[in-house]
Write an enzyme that holds these catalytic residues in place. Structure first.
Site, PDB file in Angstrom:
ATOM      1  N   ASP A  39      14.051  54.600  16.324  1.00 36.92           N
ATOM      2  CA  ASP A  39      15.343  55.266  16.186  1.00 36.92           C
ATOM      3  C   ASP A  39      15.254  56.660  16.794  1.00 36.92           C
ATOM      4  O   ASP A  39      14.254  57.368  16.632  1.00 36.92           O
ATOM      5  CB  ASP A  39      15.736  55.352  14.711  1.00 36.92           C
ATOM      6  CG  ASP A  39      17.136  55.925  14.546  1.00 36.92           C
ATOM      7  OD1 ASP A  39      17.913  55.825  15.516  1.00 36.92           O
ATOM      8  OD2 ASP A  39      17.430  56.466  13.475  1.00 36.92           O
ATOM      9  N   GLU A  42      14.271  59.631  14.823  1.00 34.01           N
ATOM     10  CA  GLU A  42      12.866  59.795  14.448  1.00 34.01           C
ATOM     11  C   GLU A  42      12.095  60.603  15.479  1.00 34.01           C
ATOM     12  O   GLU A  42      10.949  60.972  15.252  1.00 34.01           O
ATOM     13  CB  GLU A  42      12.209  58.417  14.291  1.00 34.01           C
ATOM     14  CG  GLU A  42      12.646  57.687  13.047  1.00 34.01           C
ATOM     15  CD  GLU A  42      12.171  58.375  11.781  1.00 34.01           C
ATOM     16  OE1 GLU A  42      11.014  58.805  11.754  1.00 34.01           O
ATOM     17  OE2 GLU A  42      12.972  58.478  10.832  1.00 34.01           O
ATOM     18  N   ASP A  74      14.538  52.561  10.855  1.00 30.52           N
ATOM     19  CA  ASP A  74      13.921  53.544  11.735  1.00 30.52           C
ATOM     20  C   ASP A  74      13.118  52.889  12.858  1.00 30.52           C
ATOM     21  O   ASP A  74      13.005  53.454  13.934  1.00 30.52           O
ATOM     22  CB  ASP A  74      13.003  54.459  10.923  1.00 30.52           C
ATOM     23  CG  ASP A  74      13.788  55.277   9.915  1.00 30.52           C
ATOM     24  OD1 ASP A  74      14.913  55.692  10.243  1.00 30.52           O
ATOM     25  OD2 ASP A  74      13.292  55.472   8.785  1.00 30.52           O
TER      26      ASP A  74
END
EC number: 3.1.22.-
Lengths: 324, 509
Positions: A39, A42, A74
């Site tokens: 993601d 992140e 994520d």
DNA sequence: GAATGTGTGTCTTGCCT
DNA sequence: AAGGCC
DNA sequence: TGGTAATACACACATT
């Protein structure tokens, strides 16, 4: 070096139906690569260096990954079709992508703390459960690390972690720091690449997902019926179609004292606004309207809604002049 | 042959060494249980003493009658209790019954209101023996009816109690007291076994020590009264925690690494995954999780032995397959030193294999106190799991859908209902507070909106009723105005007027 | 539910003679 | 503690 | 029988 490409699935401006038709296509063995997806949140943002540390570590481990905007989770893995450039076209054709059943929610202890307090924690778990991916993983970082004086006791946090494992059935991976997170992602990526080295992948639709236990299906751990990434990422955005019944329930719950059970009990008798208004019209006296809902049973077993709430709802729906 | 004990053989050793003794320690719920059992037994006896099907039919009918009576008193339509119930009042039923009884034993015309002339006759003459007998039978019938009603009321109350207690037993606070944690004796003879039992006991749940089918494992069961028989029965939980000794763990990690290095054809002993798969195939319904205590002790030992190889393994730049080549120190003296040499990366690789093949996860703990805490937390989690699952099943999703404001407070006079109405409008997707306010100012109550719809001549007029309402955004000169628009207007029309509960609001195509 | 604490209202009980 | 009261 | 008072008990809602 790691291959980084900014393929942005623009989260909101999509057409209503993402372009996948019902044609059940497939990906033969060797026609695709298993790629880790990270993601974008992140890697960018807030703590300047800390986020890039994970990227750096993955690159050091020679993990091929892709940075995208994920609407849920994520990390995840996609099976990306290998595409060969077509002569006469500068851009190679867009490869089909299927998303593997594993999705990781990375959580640092302080994040977890905040999430629990403001209620995001429960919501995230719920979204992970129904995102269509059947193997959600919680990657908990900073486990035994410095007794971070957070606003919540450590026992509470660890209880929450155990709960997500036991109650929600998530796989919980505990790591010490970002480096270990990267190591876990690296090992997972390599293992999945090996696992799917000789598999034919089929395209599944989001529908017909009897998402039962995640660990329960231990024999068929190799799921070859996967969702298209575009469909997955679009479905993860919460623009579900509302029904009259659903909105009516939400409306009932806007008044203090009406909870889910109470609203559900009312809906058992009057599932639309219209039917409730009709019922009020058919009452002969005002006191009859007041107590129309008072003896409706709700919740665990047969507890009366009560005259107080019945009266409040009566005021709401029967006041003929302006409300105050 | 592997110089290290196989996990299976170590299981047998521990099992034979441990005295398989079953012991249940009641903490604080013993008095409650003793009080509960007779209660349920009485309920069962009454159910068995009276019929089953016929009695159930009678009781449901009677409950409907009673409910109708109550709802009449509350001036509530009977279909709230039972949608199919006819508006028959209880006193009519009762008078019909008494009338039938009288007509069977007396002259029909004497049943209710005797004529005046007959009244004087009856007053003058004493009751005939038939009348006396009739009166006696009438009294008897009344008494019997009252008894029956009493019994039925009592039964209903007991059933309600039983169900209420069943719900109570699932509540987060009390559910833990109905849990019985079954611990394998192999765990107790290790250090910290007593502390485990002490903590479990302090938590308020029961403990049972008995040999498990899985070595050094702990399982859970729910001690609750059976709704049918009233007897206490144990409902086992699928969760199981197994404590794996470091020796066995390291050996199995090493076996996995050997298999990965030498190829799949080589049989290199039990790996973590194959070990677990064996257990899972034996009883598929179990949900396993593993605990390894103080594995750092092993790594500390390995680290001091050969630091160079350890660092190479962590950096992961070379395929460092640690076979049991470097075992040179004293044997029987220190078990750790004769274990095979595995790296942390190898452990992680084997763990991923275990995860993706079986879904089983491994918890690494440093002390036995941590183990006790882990079991404690798992006990709470297992105990509360049914409660939480049931809530998720019945409740609505949007209750905790991130930004969800609690109910708007409204006092007895109705203050606050305007805000409720505004927030109700906002429950539709893509409705901003500004849009809601605009609609609110045009129709400040649901009734006014409904009346407006009723006054519309055509459906087309209703659908577009709100479309031209102006939304003012901002203040003063910079304020811009927009229309509500036909789309939201149609959605609100459908919401207010549709009789189909499952009518989609977002128009298709 | 993270865990605990706080106030609305029902529901259960006992009482009356 | 059971029964009749309104 | 019904009807109340007083309590107990949940539940919806608000906090460290």
């Amino acid at each position: 070096r790691a291959h980084i490409s900014e393929s942005d699935a623009t989260g909101k401006s999509q057409t209503l139906e993402s372009g996948r038709t019902a044609t059940s296509w497939h990906l033969p063995p060797g026609s695709y690569d298993i790629v880790l997806c990270v993601d974008v949140i992140e890697t960018t943002g807030g703590s300047s260096g800390r986020k890039q540390e994970l990227v750096k570590e993955l690159q050091r481990n020679c993990v091929t990954f892709d940075i995208r905007k994920l609407n849920v989770g994520d990390f995840l893995w996609v099976a990306r079709e290998k595409v060969t450039p077509v002569p006469g076209q500068l851009r190679p054709p867009v490869g089909k992508e299927l998303v593997l059943d594993y999705i990781i929610e990375r959580k640092r202890m302080d994040d977890l703390c905040g999430s629990i307090i403001d209620g995001r924690f429960r919501e995230q778990k719920f979204r992970l459960k129904r995102c269509g991916l059947r193997k959600p993983i919680y990657l908990v970082e900073e486990c035994g690390s410095a007794a971070a004086h957070l606003s919540l006791p450590e026992s509470t946090l660890q209880q929450a972690i155990v709960n997500t494992q036991v109650v929600d059935g998530f796989f919980v991976k505990r790591v010490q720091d970002v480096k270990e997170s990267a190591a876990y992602l690296t090992i997972m990526t390599r293992y999945l690449q090996k696992l799917y080295h000789n598999c034919t992948l089929f395209c599944r639709s989001r529908e017909l997902e009897g998402d039962g236990g995640d660990e329960s299906e231990q024999t068929a751990n190799l799921s070859c019926s996967l969702m298209a990434f575009t469909e997955f990422n679009y479905g993860a955005i919460k623009n579900k179609c509302q029904t009259v019944r659903e909105v009516f329930a939400r409306q009932l719950m806007q008044i203090s004292g009406v909870s889910g059970d109470k609203a559900a009990a009312v809906l058992e008798h009057y599932s639309t606004v219209s039917s409730l208004l009709q019922a009020y019209d058919q009452c002969s006296s005002e006191s009859e309207k007041e107590k129309l809902l008072s003896s409706i049973k709700y919740g665990k077993l047969k507890r009366n809604l009560g005259p107080a709430l019945s009266r409040t709802i009566y005021q709401l729906y029967c006041t003929r002049g302006p409300l105050s | 042959m592997a110089p290290v004990a196989d996990p299976v053989s170590s299981l047998e050793v521990h099992a034979s060494a441990g005295a398989a003794r079953s012991d249940v320690l009641m903490v604080s719920s013993d008095s409650e249980e003793e009080a509960m059992i007779p209660l349920a037994v009485r309920l069962k006896q009454k159910q068995l003493g009276l019929g089953t099907a016929a009695i159930n039919a009678e009781e449901t009918r009677a409950s409907n009658v009673v409910s109708n009576g109550c709802s009449r008193l509350l001036e509530v339509p009977s279909y709230h209790i039972n949608p199919e119930a006819q508006p028959i009042e209880r006193n009519k039923i009762c008078s019909n019954i008494t009338r039938q009884c009288s007509s069977n034993n007396n002259a029909p015309y004497l049943s209710k209101e005797p004529p005046p002339e007959n009244g004087t006759y009856l007053a003058k003459c004493k009751k005939t023996p038939a009348e006396v007998e009739a009166a006696r039978q009438e009294t008897l019938r009344k008494r019997a009816m009252r008894e029956h009603q009493q019994e039925e009321k009592e039964r209903l109350r007991m059933e309600k109690k039983a169900l209420a207690d069943a719900v109570k037993a699932l509540r987060p606070e009390e559910c833990i007291k109905h849990m019985v944690v079954t611990v394998d004796p192999g765990l107790l003879q290790l250090e910290g076994g007593g502390a485990l039992l002490t903590s479990l006991h302090a938590m308020g749940c029961s403990c049972a020590i008995e040999k498990q089918s899985l070595p050094r494992s702990v399982t859970w069961a729910r001690h609750s009264p059976c709704p049918q028989t009233g007897e206490m029965m144990s409902i086992p939980d699928s969760n199981t925690v197994i404590q794996v000794p470091v020796d066995d763990f390291v050996t199995m990690i090493n076996n996995y690494s050997k298999r990965q290095c030498n190829g799949v054809l080589m049989e290199s002993g039990i790996s973590l995954t194959t070990w677990i798969q064996g257990h899972m195939s034996r009883n598929p319904s179990r949900t396993l999780s593993l605990v390894v205590i103080d594995i750092d002790k092993y790594f500390r030992s390995q680290n001091s032995k050969c630091q160079k190889k350890y660092r190479e393994a962590v950096l992961g730049e070379e395929k460092n397959v640690g076979l049991q080549g470097a075992q040179k120190k004293r044997r029987k003296k220190d078990d750790i030193n004769q274990l095979p040499e595995v790296s942390r990366v190898q452990v992680e690789e084997a763990l991923v294999d275990l995860q993706l093949q079986t879904g089983v996860q491994v918890r690494f703990l440093s002390t036995w106190k941590d183990f006790t805490d882990y079991i404690t937390m798992s006990t709470k989690a297992v105990a509360e799991a049914p409660f939480k699952r049931e809530r998720e099943k019945t409740g609505f999703t949007f209750c905790l859908e991130s930004e969800w404001a609690g109910g708007q407070k409204v006092d007895r006079t109705g203050n606050g209902l305007l805000q409720v109405w505004k927030r109700q409008i906002q429950q539709l997707n893509r409705v901003s507070p500004d849009m809601a306010s605009a609609i609110l100012s045009a129709y400040p109550s649901p009734r006014l909106l409904a009346q407006a719809y009723a006054r519309c001549k055509s459906d087309h007029e209703k659908v577009g009723l709100l479309a031209d309402i102006l939304i003012r955004r901002g203040e003063g000169v910079a304020s811009t105005t927009r229309r509500v628009g036909p789309e939201l207007s149609k959605r609100l029309f459908l919401l207010m007027m549709s009789c189909d509960a499952h009518q989609p609001l977002d128009s298709a195509v």
